[in-house]
Design a protein around this motif. Structure first.
Motif, PDB file in Angstrom:
ATOM      1  N   GLU A   1     -61.304 -11.735  23.965  1.00  0.00           N
ATOM      2  CA  GLU A   1     -62.586 -12.393  23.701  1.00  0.00           C
ATOM      3  C   GLU A   1     -63.320 -12.696  25.011  1.00  0.00           C
ATOM      4  O   GLU A   1     -64.545 -12.558  25.101  1.00  0.00           O
TER       5      GLU A   1
ATOM      6  N   SER B   1     -66.936 -11.223  26.151  1.00  0.00           N
ATOM      7  CA  SER B   1     -68.006 -12.125  26.570  1.00  0.00           C
ATOM      8  C   SER B   1     -68.565 -11.715  27.933  1.00  0.00           C
ATOM      9  O   SER B   1     -69.785 -11.698  28.150  1.00  0.00           O
TER      10      SER B   1
ATOM     11  N   SER C   1     -70.658  -8.512  27.619  1.00  0.00           N
ATOM     12  CA  SER C   1     -71.991  -8.797  27.079  1.00  0.00           C
ATOM     13  C   SER C   1     -72.884  -9.437  28.133  1.00  0.00           C
ATOM     14  O   SER C   1     -74.090  -9.152  28.206  1.00  0.00           O
TER      15      SER C   1
END
Length: 236
Positions: free
Chosen positions: A23, A27, A30
């Motif tokens: 995760e 993140s 992105s």
């Protein structure tokens, strides 16, 4: 579940830290690939990548008796490419920072011919940084036993390259607006002891370069630690 009874291989289900790391990587990806990304955002992404590598390093050390597999050895060799890239980029940012600081000193003196020469030197360093070969990572299929660790390393490697490329692209875009006439305006503003819009942009650019150098240096150290841990466990 039979997979949980095996002590000599990675669990068939995700390690408790694996999901968090994945995760975190998503993140960061992105963040640095966003069309609205800034140099400050990329610096943050690079710092967070360093933290991710620290987590991966901790996992390797905790499960050293379980780290094995040909794919893992191959990924370890590919890590050399990212180490070389980080080292080159760190040197490039250090050179840019020094050139920019020299430029600032010349601006304060108001020596426009020297300013133009220093600007050209700085632009040359930015172009040099862009020429570094940023290789695309290729994800190969993984085995049941070493798959998720290899996946973490491969994903982190790819995002590292992406973040470094984003950093150079952003620097290049900001530098493209810094033509000779704008630097002349900054020089005149400095002589009159006024802070112009151009001068504020110049200061922000310098801070960005300093931040990138620091972030990449930190990431480079974490990459070294991870590689050393892999070498130790695979050779034991």
């Amino acid at each position: 579940m039979a997979g949980h009874q095996r002590s000599t291989s990675w669990p068939s289900m995700a390690h408790p830290n694996e999901t968090e790391i994945q995760e975190a990587l998503q993140s960061i990806s992105s963040l640095v690939s966003s069309p609205s990304a800034t140099i400050e955002m990329v610096c943050d992404g690079l710092r967070r990548l360093g933290d991710v590598y620290s987590c991966i390093n901790e996992i390797i050390c905790l499960h050293s008796n379980q780290v094995h597999g040909k794919r893992l050895e191959e990924e370890m060799e590919r890590s050399l490419e990212v180490l070389d890239l980080c080292n080159n980029m760190q040197e490039s940012f250090a050179e840019m920072k020094m050139a920019f600081q020299e430029l600032q000193m010349v601006l304060n003196r108001g020596d426009l011919p020297v300013v133009q020469a220093k600007v050209q030197n700085y632009l040359r360093l930015v172009k040099k940084a862009k020429k570094h070969h940023l290789k695309k990572t290729v994800n190969k299929s993984t085995s049941h036993e070493d798959g998720w660790l290899v996946s973490l390393l491969t994903t982190a490697r790819g995002i590292t390259v992406m973040a470094l490329k984003s950093a150079v692209d952003l620097l290049s875009k900001q530098t493209a607006t810094c033509n000779a006439s704008k630097w002349s305006l900054i020089s005149k503003s400095s002589q009159k002891r006024r802070v112009s819009c151009e001068e504020m942009q110049s200061q922000a650019l310098e801070l960005g370069i300093v931040g990138l150098e620091s972030s990449v240096e930190n990431l480079f150290r974490r990459l070294i630690q991870t590689r050393v841990s892999l070498l130790n466990t695979l050779s034991s």
